[in-house]
Scaffold this motif. Structure first.
Motif, mmCIF file in Angstrom:
data_model
loop_
_atom_site.group_PDB
_atom_site.id
_atom_site.type_symbol
_atom_site.label_atom_id
_atom_site.label_comp_id
_atom_site.label_asym_id
_atom_site.label_seq_id
_atom_site.Cartn_x
_atom_site.Cartn_y
_atom_site.Cartn_z
ATOM 1 N N GLY A 181 0.810 -1.210 0.000
ATOM 2 C CA GLY A 181 0.000 0.000 0.000
ATOM 3 C C GLY A 181 0.844 1.260 0.000
ATOM 4 N N GLY A 232 1.268 3.713 -3.034
ATOM 5 C CA GLY A 232 0.808 5.075 -2.795
ATOM 6 C C GLY A 232 1.830 6.107 -3.233
ATOM 7 N N GLN A 259 1.968 6.098 -7.154
ATOM 8 C CA GLN A 259 0.811 6.717 -7.799
ATOM 9 C C GLN A 259 0.695 8.199 -7.467
ATOM 10 N N THR A 271 -7.157 12.328 -11.651
ATOM 11 C CA THR A 271 -8.113 11.855 -10.645
ATOM 12 C C THR A 271 -7.834 10.413 -10.235
ATOM 13 N N ARG A 272 -7.696 9.537 -11.235
ATOM 14 C CA ARG A 272 -7.537 8.117 -10.917
ATOM 15 C C ARG A 272 -6.274 7.844 -10.097
ATOM 16 N N VAL A 311 -6.688 9.164 -6.503
ATOM 17 C CA VAL A 311 -7.553 8.326 -5.670
ATOM 18 C C VAL A 311 -6.823 7.054 -5.248
ATOM 19 N N VAL A 312 -6.114 6.431 -6.211
ATOM 20 C CA VAL A 312 -5.350 5.211 -5.898
ATOM 21 C C VAL A 312 -4.276 5.501 -4.856
ATOM 22 N N THR A 369 -4.130 7.982 -2.561
ATOM 23 C CA THR A 369 -4.706 8.270 -1.238
ATOM 24 C C THR A 369 -5.221 6.993 -0.572
ATOM 25 N N THR A 370 -5.950 6.195 -1.341
ATOM 26 C CA THR A 370 -6.492 4.943 -0.796
ATOM 27 C C THR A 370 -5.379 4.004 -0.362
ATOM 28 N N SER A 371 -4.347 3.896 -1.189
ATOM 29 C CA SER A 371 -3.239 2.982 -0.893
ATOM 30 C C SER A 371 -2.505 3.374 0.382
ATOM 31 N N VAL A 373 -3.646 5.238 2.925
ATOM 32 C CA VAL A 373 -4.523 5.057 4.093
ATOM 33 C C VAL A 373 -4.613 3.579 4.469
ATOM 34 N N VAL A 374 -4.850 2.733 3.475
ATOM 35 C CA VAL A 374 -4.940 1.289 3.734
ATOM 36 C C VAL A 374 -3.597 0.755 4.239
#
Length: 478
Positions: free
Chosen positions: A212, A216, A219, A234-235, A238-239, A241-243, A245-246
């Protein structure tokens, strides 16, 4: 009286495992030079082809934390044979692959092999070296880790100038087989194995955490590059930020699971010691500079100075080669004088390299790029191997495999972060400054290089300060 001579079989074991690790790490940076050829042959774009390197980094980062468990659970020769098999299978697939997804599969297999081989080499050194010689042998191990990524672009450029790109992996196969024969003859089992238990929850959480965070960072760089170039970001944003955080959530879960486990995957208790923790921070941030240099110099040379790919790759070579000589010398200094001087003095002088590059960034020549990097490479190689040796000297010997796994994972993560960070800075500087090759674009690249070198100076100061604080705590205890 204890015999402090280095046994020939130990030298053979280090050479065998070191050669395997060297080949694995070398192919990591060789592939970056091959991107244009791979894009044409497999009809993929830049965003797709970069997964050749990204997936390798993710796999290595996810595998290295397992090295402590593997060392405790399995015999050294069994681990070595598994690493050899993975390296061979991955290379063969790279040679015959006719579709891009097969290349990705091959890189995953090679990443697992490299993630097993590198900590195995360090574990053999830590466990079997005479105490008075451990510094210089750790220096030998360190040069494998630091020199291979530095000379990767040069090797890739030289080979692909006269041969197809698959020849790199054809050439690697005999070296892998030779390393296998030497390892089977020389690797010895000095300590008994244990009935260590592999908790699937711990494994899953550390894999998700490392993958992650590396993904992160990668990306995030893609998102910023797209944004400044006027493309849709955008894509990747989002990837990213999500990566992250996870990844951070999974890391916290791993720490909690490890604290409660009877047989932890990594015994993180060693990081409660501030001396070890400060060493780890330095070992995490300094590779951001050392490994990131390979990317920065080759790109500044080509896009800012207009050199060809082969010359750009060659500029890294003098600093990398001197590192091959100086890493064991730095280890000898550690054995002779202890940790403080052989770590702080070389790292302090190494910072002069980025300082000179920053000062002359807008007036650089290829010779100046190579020369100023030489200053950094020479001094960094003298001190870097001693950081891990010094840290592991502060923990009980039975926890050395855990420290080895933690420090090697930090090194891999720092390298991935360096490439992502510096590529993003250059992309931001270049955005909106004309077409590649124009005078405006070349000047923008030089300005971006100056920003990068300023960032490198700050990172070097942070690393040096952490080590100075660690030695001050250790001296106070003594």
């Amino acid at each position: 009286m204890t015999d402090e001579r280095i046994p020939l079989r130990l030298i053979g074991a280090i050479v065998a495992t070191g050669a395997l690790a060297f080949i694995g790490i070398l192919t990591e940076t060789v592939m970056t030079v091959l991107f244009p050829q791979l894009m044409r042959e497999f009809r993929v774009d830049t965003a797709t082809v970069q997964w050749i390197t990204t997936i390798y980094l993710l796999t290595v980062a996810a595998t290295m934390p397992m090295s402590s468990f593997l060392k405790r659970r399995f015999r050294l020769k069994a681990i070595f044979v598994a690493a050899v098999a993975l390296a061979l299978v991955g290379s063969v697939i790279m040679i015959v692959a006719n579709a891009f997804p097969l290349l990705i599969v091959a890189r995953v297999i090679q990443g697992v092999g490299s993630g097993v081989a590198t900590p195995l080499m360090m574990n053999i050194i830590l466990e079997q070296s005479p105490r008075s010689k451990i510094g210089r042998l750790m220096g030998v191990g360190s040069l494998v880790i630091t020199v291979a990524p530095a000379i990767g672009p040069t090797v890739g450029g030289a080979v692909t100038t006269v041969l197809p790109w698959r020849a790199i992996f054809v050439i690697a196969v005999p070296f892998i087989l030779a390393a296998c024969a030497l390892g089977l003859a020389c690797i010895e089992q000095r300590s008994p194995t244990e009935d260590a238990y592999l908790d699937p929850l711990q494994v899953a959480s550390i894999i998700v955490a490392l993958v992650g965070m590396v993904l992160g960072l990668n990306q995030a760089g893609v998102a910023v590059s797209n944004a400044v170039a006027g493309h849709d970001a955008t894509r990747p944003a989002v990837v990213a930020t999500t990566s992250v955080v996870v990844g951070l959530a999974a890391l916290l879960a791993f720490c909690w699971l490890t604290k409660r486990a009877f047989s932890p995957l990594l015994r993180l208790g060693i990081l409660r010691d501030p001396v070890v923790l400060l060493h780890l921070v330095a070992y995490l941030v300094m590779p951001i500079v050392s490994i990131g240099f390979g990317y920065v110099i080759t790109n500044v040379a080509q896009l800012g100075l207009g050199t060809n790919a082969f010359l750009a790759g060659s500029l890294v070579l003098p600093g990398a080669l001197v590192g091959a000589v100086c890493a064991p010398v730095g280890g000898w200094l550690y054995d002779r004088f202890g940790a403080v001087g052989p770590v702080l003095v070389p790292f302090g002088v190494a910072t002069l390299g980025p300082v000179l590059l920053f000062a002359f960034a807008l007036h650089l020549t290829p010779a100046m790029l190579a020369g100023f990097y030489f200053v950094f490479g020479f001094c960094f190689a003298l001190g870097n191997s001693n950081v891990m040796t010094s840290a592991l000297g502060s923990i009980p010997h039975e926890f050395a495999p855990d420290g080895n796994a933690i420090f090697n994972t930090a090194l891999q993560f720092g390298g991935a972060a360096g490439t992502a960070l510096f590529s993003t800075i250059l992309a931001v500087a270049q955005a909106g400054h004309g077409a590649e090759g124009s005078a405006e674009f070349m000047h923008a690249t030089a300005v971006g290089g100056q920003w990068v070198f300023a960032t490198m100076i700050a990172i070097c100061v942070v690393g040096w300060s952490c080590l100075a604080a660690a030695f001050r705590i250790r001296a106070h205890r003594a």
